[in-house]
Write a protein that holds these residues in place. Structure first.
Motif, short mmCIF file in Angstrom:
data_model
loop_
_atom_site.label_atom_id
_atom_site.label_comp_id
_atom_site.label_asym_id
_atom_site.label_seq_id
_atom_site.Cartn_x
_atom_site.Cartn_y
_atom_site.Cartn_z
N UNK A 103 42.97 62.19 -76.22
CA UNK A 103 43.31 60.79 -75.94
C UNK A 103 42.21 60.22 -75.06
N UNK A 104 41.89 58.93 -75.24
CA UNK A 104 40.84 58.30 -74.44
C UNK A 104 41.26 56.89 -74.04
N UNK A 105 40.79 56.47 -72.86
CA UNK A 105 41.06 55.15 -72.32
C UNK A 105 39.81 54.66 -71.61
N UNK A 106 39.48 53.38 -71.78
CA UNK A 106 38.42 52.74 -71.01
C UNK A 106 39.10 51.84 -70.00
N UNK A 107 38.76 52.00 -68.71
CA UNK A 107 39.40 51.25 -67.63
C UNK A 107 38.35 50.41 -66.91
N UNK A 108 38.63 49.14 -66.72
CA UNK A 108 37.71 48.24 -66.02
C UNK A 108 37.70 48.57 -64.53
N UNK A 109 36.52 48.49 -63.90
CA UNK A 109 36.41 48.77 -62.47
C UNK A 109 37.10 47.67 -61.67
N UNK A 110 36.92 46.42 -62.10
CA UNK A 110 37.56 45.28 -61.42
C UNK A 110 38.37 44.50 -62.45
N UNK A 111 39.68 44.77 -62.54
CA UNK A 111 40.51 44.02 -63.49
C UNK A 111 40.50 42.54 -63.12
N UNK A 112 40.63 41.71 -64.11
CA UNK A 112 40.63 40.27 -63.84
C UNK A 112 40.63 39.49 -65.13
N UNK A 113 39.61 38.67 -65.29
CA UNK A 113 39.51 37.80 -66.47
C UNK A 113 39.33 38.64 -67.73
N UNK A 114 39.76 38.08 -68.83
CA UNK A 114 39.61 38.78 -70.11
C UNK A 114 38.13 38.90 -70.46
N UNK A 115 37.77 40.11 -70.89
CA UNK A 115 36.39 40.37 -71.32
C UNK A 115 36.42 41.42 -72.41
#
Length: 169
Positions: A103-115
């Motif tokens: 299983x794999x997930x990419x996680x944003x360092x700073x969640x916020x605006x959609x990108x």
């Protein structure tokens, strides 16, 4: 019988009555009694209340997992143990492995605006499973059957990306 000692005793009682008031001798305060006749004025938690509280715990725990972000969420979404983490400037790629699945997930360092975010996971000899789009927190999880097979993963957040190469061989 009418000695001086008797008068002093009467005076002592009268003085204490004056201090205490007309109600008479002081009594120890009584604990309030509840409708069940027990002291304390409280009832024990009934079986229904206890059952309702126990049923509410999993719901609250699930709400916390859905609202949370980061590694705790990724671990909750992907079964197995964390085998590889690749960090890059805007986020990280996390790969988990259980006995039969990866299983794999990419996680944003700073969640916020959609990108733009993407995660891809491919077993050796099979097709890659991809989740991509405009997300606020994470892309994925993606899962592949990987019993006795190597996998490779890649992920990106914004313009930055990272990949693992073949792992779990």
């Amino acid at each position: 019988m009418g000695g001086a000692g008797d008068v002093d005793e009467v005076d002592r009682v009268d003085r204490t009555d004056e201090v205490r008031g007309a109600a008479g001798p002081l009594k120890a305060p009584q604990a309030p009694q509840g409708s069940n006749g027990r002291p304390g004025g409280r009832r024990r938690a009934t079986g229904r209340r206890l059952a309702a509280a126990l049923l509410a715990l999993p719901v609250l725990a699930a709400a916390g997992l859905v609202l949370g972000a980061g590694q705790a969420t990724a671990a909750a979404l992907c079964p197995g143990r964390l085998v590889k983490t690749v960090t890059f400037s805007t986020g990280s790629l996390q790969v988990y492995k259980s006995r039969a699945y990866a299983c794999a997930v990419t996680v944003a360092k700073k969640p916020g605006a959609r990108r733009e975010m993407k995660v891809s996971l491919q077993p050796r000899g099979g097709r890659a499973v991809v989740d991509q789009g405009k997300f606020t927190t994470r892309a994925g999880p993606v899962r592949v059957h990987a019993l006795n097979r190597c996998v490779r993963a890649s992920g990106s957040v914004g313009g930055s990306a990272g990949s693992t190469g073949w792992i779990g061989c």
